[in-house]
Design an enzyme around this catalytic site. Sequence first.
Site, PDB file in Angstrom:
ATOM      1  N   ARG B  28     -34.450  34.794  -1.794  1.00  0.00           N
ATOM      2  CA  ARG B  28     -34.891  35.464  -3.008  1.00  0.00           C
ATOM      3  C   ARG B  28     -33.827  35.688  -4.074  1.00  0.00           C
ATOM      4  O   ARG B  28     -34.142  36.034  -5.207  1.00  0.00           O
ATOM      5  CB  ARG B  28     -35.567  36.798  -2.644  1.00  0.00           C
ATOM      6  CG  ARG B  28     -37.009  36.595  -2.200  1.00  0.00           C
ATOM      7  CD  ARG B  28     -37.706  37.918  -2.019  1.00  0.00           C
ATOM      8  NE  ARG B  28     -37.313  38.566  -0.771  1.00  0.00           N
ATOM      9  CZ  ARG B  28     -37.584  39.831  -0.474  1.00  0.00           C
ATOM     10  NH1 ARG B  28     -38.231  40.595  -1.333  1.00  0.00           N
ATOM     11  NH2 ARG B  28     -37.212  40.345   0.698  1.00  0.00           N
ATOM     12  N   ARG B  37     -41.714  30.105  -4.062  1.00  0.00           N
ATOM     13  CA  ARG B  37     -42.417  31.137  -3.290  1.00  0.00           C
ATOM     14  C   ARG B  37     -43.695  31.586  -4.007  1.00  0.00           C
ATOM     15  O   ARG B  37     -44.726  31.810  -3.373  1.00  0.00           O
ATOM     16  CB  ARG B  37     -41.473  32.316  -3.060  1.00  0.00           C
ATOM     17  CG  ARG B  37     -42.060  33.525  -2.361  1.00  0.00           C
ATOM     18  CD  ARG B  37     -42.466  33.240  -0.933  1.00  0.00           C
ATOM     19  NE  ARG B  37     -43.212  34.368  -0.384  1.00  0.00           N
ATOM     20  CZ  ARG B  37     -44.484  34.627  -0.641  1.00  0.00           C
ATOM     21  NH1 ARG B  37     -45.186  33.815  -1.419  1.00  0.00           N
ATOM     22  NH2 ARG B  37     -45.071  35.667  -0.097  1.00  0.00           N
ATOM     23  N   ASP B  74     -37.857  30.494   9.717  1.00  0.00           N
ATOM     24  CA  ASP B  74     -37.862  31.886  10.151  1.00  0.00           C
ATOM     25  C   ASP B  74     -37.711  31.938  11.671  1.00  0.00           C
ATOM     26  O   ASP B  74     -38.215  31.063  12.376  1.00  0.00           O
ATOM     27  CB  ASP B  74     -39.166  32.576   9.737  1.00  0.00           C
ATOM     28  CG  ASP B  74     -39.030  34.086   9.854  1.00  0.00           C
ATOM     29  OD1 ASP B  74     -38.572  34.707   8.881  1.00  0.00           O
ATOM     30  OD2 ASP B  74     -39.333  34.639  10.932  1.00  0.00           O
ATOM     31  N   TYR B 150     -39.576  41.630  18.712  1.00  0.00           N
ATOM     32  CA  TYR B 150     -40.709  41.497  17.787  1.00  0.00           C
ATOM     33  C   TYR B 150     -42.027  41.291  18.526  1.00  0.00           C
ATOM     34  O   TYR B 150     -43.065  41.829  18.141  1.00  0.00           O
ATOM     35  CB  TYR B 150     -40.482  40.342  16.814  1.00  0.00           C
ATOM     36  CG  TYR B 150     -39.515  40.679  15.698  1.00  0.00           C
ATOM     37  CD1 TYR B 150     -39.860  41.605  14.723  1.00  0.00           C
ATOM     38  CD2 TYR B 150     -38.268  40.077  15.620  1.00  0.00           C
ATOM     39  CE1 TYR B 150     -38.976  41.920  13.697  1.00  0.00           C
ATOM     40  CE2 TYR B 150     -37.373  40.387  14.599  1.00  0.00           C
ATOM     41  CZ  TYR B 150     -37.738  41.312  13.641  1.00  0.00           C
ATOM     42  OH  TYR B 150     -36.866  41.627  12.633  1.00  0.00           O
TER      43      TYR B 150
END
Lengths: 340, 340
Positions: B28, B37, B74, B150
Amino acid sequence: MQNDILLKAARGEETPRVPVWIMRQAGRILPGYRKVRASVKDFTELVKTPELACEVTLEPVNVLGVDAAIIFSDILVIPEAMGLPYQMLESKGPHFEKTIKTAKDIDALRIGTTENWDYVVNALKLTRKELDGKLPLLGFAGSPWTIFAYMTEGSGSKTFSVAKKMIFSEPQLAHKLLDKITETTINYLKDQVKAGADLVQIFDSWGGILGHDTYYEFSLQYMERIANELSKLVPVTVFPKGAYFANEQLAKVNCRVIGLDWATSPTSARSIYKGKTLQGNMDPCMLYADTKDIRKAVQTMINGFGTQNYIANLGHGVYPDTPVDHVKCFVEAVKEFGAK
Amino acid sequence: MQNDILLKAARGEETPRVPVWIMRQAGRILPGYRKVRASVKDFTELVKTPELACEVTLEPVNVLGVDAAIIFSDILVIPEAMGLPYQMLESKGPHFEKTIKTAKDIDALRIGTTENWDYVVNALKLTRKELDGKLPLLGFAGSPWTIFAYMTEGSGSKTFSVAKKMIFSEPQLAHKLLDKITETTINYLKDQVKAGADLVQIFDSWGGILGHDTYYEFSLQYMERIANELSKLVPVTVFPKGAYFANEQLAKVNCRVIGLDWATSPTSARSIYKGKTLQGNMDPCMLYADTKDIRKAVQTMINGFGTQNYIANLGHGVYPDTPVDHVKCFVEAVKEFGAK
């Protein structure tokens, strides 16, 4: 005092067994606390009502059998006393409507004095009276860096990048605010001692997000100032959560007790913190294990630290969903395995 | 390869200057990334479209002048490959609809293979082709513990107490899941190397919430298995974020490079990680400072690490609101002060 083994351990004196208390012992793990909490509008009302704060402070003494009471309060009493109020949002944590951004914002803050925390003073006096010489009463405050982090960030954060932005981009401004927080905290802890606190603990909850080259400048030097002043009055505990990278600097602080989180092994802590009393350090998540495993872990912990110059505790506040029987098991295991 | 100084440094060979790249360099902070994006429905669509992943991977090479490209992807590709899909919620981070709680949940997961991450393989191949021998291409995966955290917690967390509850209360179940994640990750990283990755980095992003007595058992031993397999093929970097307390165990891992966060000082890292190449470690918040101070901090960092066996980087991914000129300043300062 009927049971002063925690204070003896804190002062480095011989004790017949390891004393024990639990961070956040006066909180959501206990049914009495949840009942009192449900009877008030919000968390801050509880903090500001001495009778209720006293009641929840005493509950773990009776229910868990710990060796000290710690006054029920919050580290964010300090920003509020300085003129920056907060709310405690359910399951979200602290929230500040306004945050500190500029020199003008800092100038507008006051150095807090007794009138700004009279409810804490009254809660301490009342609790001291109710304890009736049975056990020591502990006071506490957040470290200036931790308070700074909330006042600039406005809430909890994974990175505290807003707070850290200020230390890197406007260090002089940051020091100005840290200085004001430190002065207020010294006043605050002195008042706690006057009102009956037998020991004070400084929680550096967010010290761990600083680094090897910033920890002394933005956190430790301010805790040192507080420790120097308060150590003249009572034993001081410094709890530098997550700041193991600063162990060697921390070993030099003028405080009797160092609180440890679960990252550090007892052996390495003993080799670094020579001459100090150590407090901690079981992972609070270990209390999710079955009681057989909890007992084993307590035994290992005490074997590591030894039974002298040691105060058993968790390495962080107990988590609210911990079964109260498991917390009792922890306390009882310390009493059993911690005999001299 | 036209510029292979990063690989040379990783292998412990002499380099004319310190190589540099930045964690989250393809993200970003860059206008081109934000444009791409904005053109897709969500983050995972970007991860799963090789042409777009390739485009954002190459942008920092051109804009920032870094010495390596790291494939845009990711760490949560792995749970998805195992049958546990995730969403990336805007400004909230990863979210799993379903989490892993029982042995049955674990049995239902597959060991992932090529067909489960063909989009990453294709993105790597395409990027490798586009790079045209100019620079090395880096692959990566999360550590098994971080992925486990996670998959059991279901999202990011301050305490990861759900994940940790499993390791303390059902350690055998935890090991079963960690084992399955490890097997999948080895397959995954081998495929990345086959598709063109010149080095792979293992991100132990949540290693720091474990402790001195749990880190080896629940994180490090699984990274070791991966490092042993992958080191046969390419240099391996292990990045144990926040796990400073395990430095001595980490020093023994079969990997060429250790990534460091900003907690550790260069001097103490050099004394612990003898014979390894070190990568890091400026606090990403330092990039909020003005460029004069950034340059000074880069100089201090390089003086601490030295110019050999060293890869300059931040101690964590660059924060999205960092001015791109400050990131460029960091890269240029490394090139200037990092000459042999």
